[in-house]
Design an enzyme around this catalytic site. Sequence first.
Site, PDB file in Angstrom:
ATOM      1  N   HIS A  18      22.116  35.797  59.406  1.00 56.54           N
ATOM      2  CA  HIS A  18      21.950  34.582  58.613  1.00 56.54           C
ATOM      3  C   HIS A  18      20.494  34.411  58.172  1.00 56.54           C
ATOM      4  O   HIS A  18      20.213  34.110  57.012  1.00 56.54           O
ATOM      5  CB  HIS A  18      22.397  33.363  59.430  1.00 56.54           C
ATOM      6  CG  HIS A  18      23.877  33.288  59.620  1.00 56.54           C
ATOM      7  ND1 HIS A  18      24.659  32.303  59.079  1.00 56.54           N
ATOM      8  CD2 HIS A  18      24.734  34.104  60.300  1.00 56.54           C
ATOM      9  CE1 HIS A  18      25.924  32.501  59.413  1.00 56.54           C
ATOM     10  NE2 HIS A  18      25.991  33.593  60.161  1.00 56.54           N
ATOM     11  N   ASP A 115      23.169  25.979  56.962  1.00 55.23           N
ATOM     12  CA  ASP A 115      24.549  26.457  57.043  1.00 55.23           C
ATOM     13  C   ASP A 115      25.337  25.775  58.161  1.00 55.23           C
ATOM     14  O   ASP A 115      26.302  25.079  57.903  1.00 55.23           O
ATOM     15  CB  ASP A 115      24.634  27.988  57.124  1.00 55.23           C
ATOM     16  CG  ASP A 115      23.698  28.613  58.142  1.00 55.23           C
ATOM     17  OD1 ASP A 115      23.067  27.879  58.927  1.00 55.23           O
ATOM     18  OD2 ASP A 115      23.594  29.854  58.159  1.00 55.23           O
ATOM     19  N   VAL A 336      19.768  51.602  63.723  1.00 55.03           N
ATOM     20  CA  VAL A 336      19.378  52.640  62.759  1.00 55.03           C
ATOM     21  C   VAL A 336      19.055  51.970  61.426  1.00 55.03           C
ATOM     22  O   VAL A 336      19.428  50.822  61.177  1.00 55.03           O
ATOM     23  CB  VAL A 336      20.483  53.701  62.562  1.00 55.03           C
ATOM     24  CG1 VAL A 336      20.779  54.426  63.857  1.00 55.03           C
ATOM     25  CG2 VAL A 336      21.745  53.086  61.973  1.00 55.03           C
ATOM     26  N   GLN A 338      20.039  51.303  58.362  1.00 59.03           N
ATOM     27  CA  GLN A 338      21.297  51.367  57.609  1.00 59.03           C
ATOM     28  C   GLN A 338      21.074  51.478  56.106  1.00 59.03           C
ATOM     29  O   GLN A 338      21.736  52.277  55.439  1.00 59.03           O
ATOM     30  CB  GLN A 338      22.153  50.131  57.920  1.00 59.03           C
ATOM     31  CG  GLN A 338      23.470  50.106  57.145  1.00 59.03           C
ATOM     32  CD  GLN A 338      24.419  49.046  57.645  1.00 59.03           C
ATOM     33  OE1 GLN A 338      24.735  48.996  58.823  1.00 59.03           O
ATOM     34  NE2 GLN A 338      24.888  48.182  56.747  1.00 59.03           N
ATOM     35  N   SER A 358      26.825  44.239  54.608  1.00 54.59           N
ATOM     36  CA  SER A 358      27.027  45.685  54.619  1.00 54.59           C
ATOM     37  C   SER A 358      27.871  46.139  53.436  1.00 54.59           C
ATOM     38  O   SER A 358      27.597  47.181  52.829  1.00 54.59           O
ATOM     39  CB  SER A 358      27.707  46.118  55.924  1.00 54.59           C
ATOM     40  OG  SER A 358      26.828  45.974  57.012  1.00 54.59           O
ATOM     41  N   GLU A 361      25.624  46.237  50.441  1.00 57.66           N
ATOM     42  CA  GLU A 361      24.751  47.418  50.477  1.00 57.66           C
ATOM     43  C   GLU A 361      25.499  48.663  50.012  1.00 57.66           C
ATOM     44  O   GLU A 361      24.961  49.499  49.282  1.00 57.66           O
ATOM     45  CB  GLU A 361      24.202  47.633  51.886  1.00 57.66           C
ATOM     46  CG  GLU A 361      23.090  46.687  52.278  1.00 57.66           C
ATOM     47  CD  GLU A 361      22.553  46.967  53.674  1.00 57.66           C
ATOM     48  OE1 GLU A 361      22.860  48.047  54.217  1.00 57.66           O
ATOM     49  OE2 GLU A 361      21.838  46.118  54.222  1.00 57.66           O
TER      50      GLU A 361
END
Length: 461
Positions: A18, A115, A336, A338, A358, A361
């Site tokens: 977030h 939020d 890692v 990413q 993700s 991405e």
Amino acid sequence: MDQSTLHIVMYPWFAFGHMNSFLNLANKFALRGHRISFFTPTKAQAKLEPSNAYPNLIRFIPIVVPHVEGLPVGAETTADVPDDKGSLIMTAMDRTRPDVEVALKELKPDLVFFDFTYWLPSVTRPLGIKSVQYCITSTATVAYILVPASSRLDKGLQLSEEELMNPPPDFPPNSSIKLHRHEARSLSHTTYRQYGDNISFHERLVYSLRDADAFGFRSCKEIEGPYCDYVGNHFGKPTLLLGLTLPTPPSTQLEEKWAKWLNQCKPGSVIFCAFGSECVMEKNQFQELLLGFELTGLPFFVALKPPTGTNTVDEALPEGFKERVQGRGIVEGGWVQQQHIMAHPSVGCFVGHSGLSSVTEALINNPQLILIPQRGDQYIIVRLMSGDLKVAVEIEAREEDGWYTKENVCNAVNTVMDENNETGKQVRANRLKLKEFLLRDDLEASCIDTSLEKMKAMVKK
């Protein structure tokens, strides 16, 4: 600062997913000259600072997180505790209210983005500050779950599993979103569990949506238009469609050992799998996933946390697995890079848990997208991507409990990696079109600029 610029406070939930999403949006605002005061837990600031692209305009304001009984001393974020302690972190965040109120009186911002802190509108309204509930998940999730849940709240009712399995009667008619029984059961538990002192997760979000002056969504009309209209019409509030707020390309290099391994693989041949920093799988499902990758015969790079009941990924590997995939497969239990790995030309498909960050991405890079939802909003996002947009393949799983086999995993990978597979052809073509659309120079700029004009109009009222 001229009169056309805004001063915006951001106070995201104390989870790095977030906080990073809010900071990404803050960078977009700062690019246009707006000033940001970013509230963050004290220790978390150091991890966020490298992603602050405009330190002259984005100022971190450390917030002391009160200790709550049951939390480890010094715990500030969800990264500091196991999943079952998240509610206590939320309690601690709620207890920052007095300090936040004092800070807002001193800062006198134009707007506050939040939020989960449902109480913020009751703090900002007497101060003449506008509040925006910024939802970092898909708008479809809010439409499917929170709109019908909000109508039940005043009656003291909850949505049943049966009701959660199907969308409400007035839901956008062309939607592909529908839940399996185990997903409805999981969502019911997530939605109605206690999250903080004497308040459920669903109450927290519905109150936030009900009391905020406006909503902000990580979306655009072209992707989730019907869902955006559905939510806006239900709550009768201004809706800010801020785009997917694409991540800024990393300025650092991929770690040498991973770069060396990936460089030796053929372009587009590697399966990359990652489920984020908080997802912990059951051991048997973890093993089935790995066996599925082995079955494909392709090289693979897996970054997953050690499954339940284990301390390392090595002790959780299937018997003989490490020896069989030596040199072809990597299973890493730590963090890692990413973004770097996703962008590497050797990576041909990405297997993820359907978290929106993700997925985004992956969509702006080259890997084909395979999704296997694990919890919460991921059940909605996977249907949006695989059903409505047809840019991903969902790993087939049993409806009653979500169990999937190594063959299910292998089949999904083959679908997107086999150039002759008809379903794969459609998914690859749709994904390429969406990538080109998302990377259009004017798309994100248009979303941000239009939202900023709405924000300025709100402030003037």
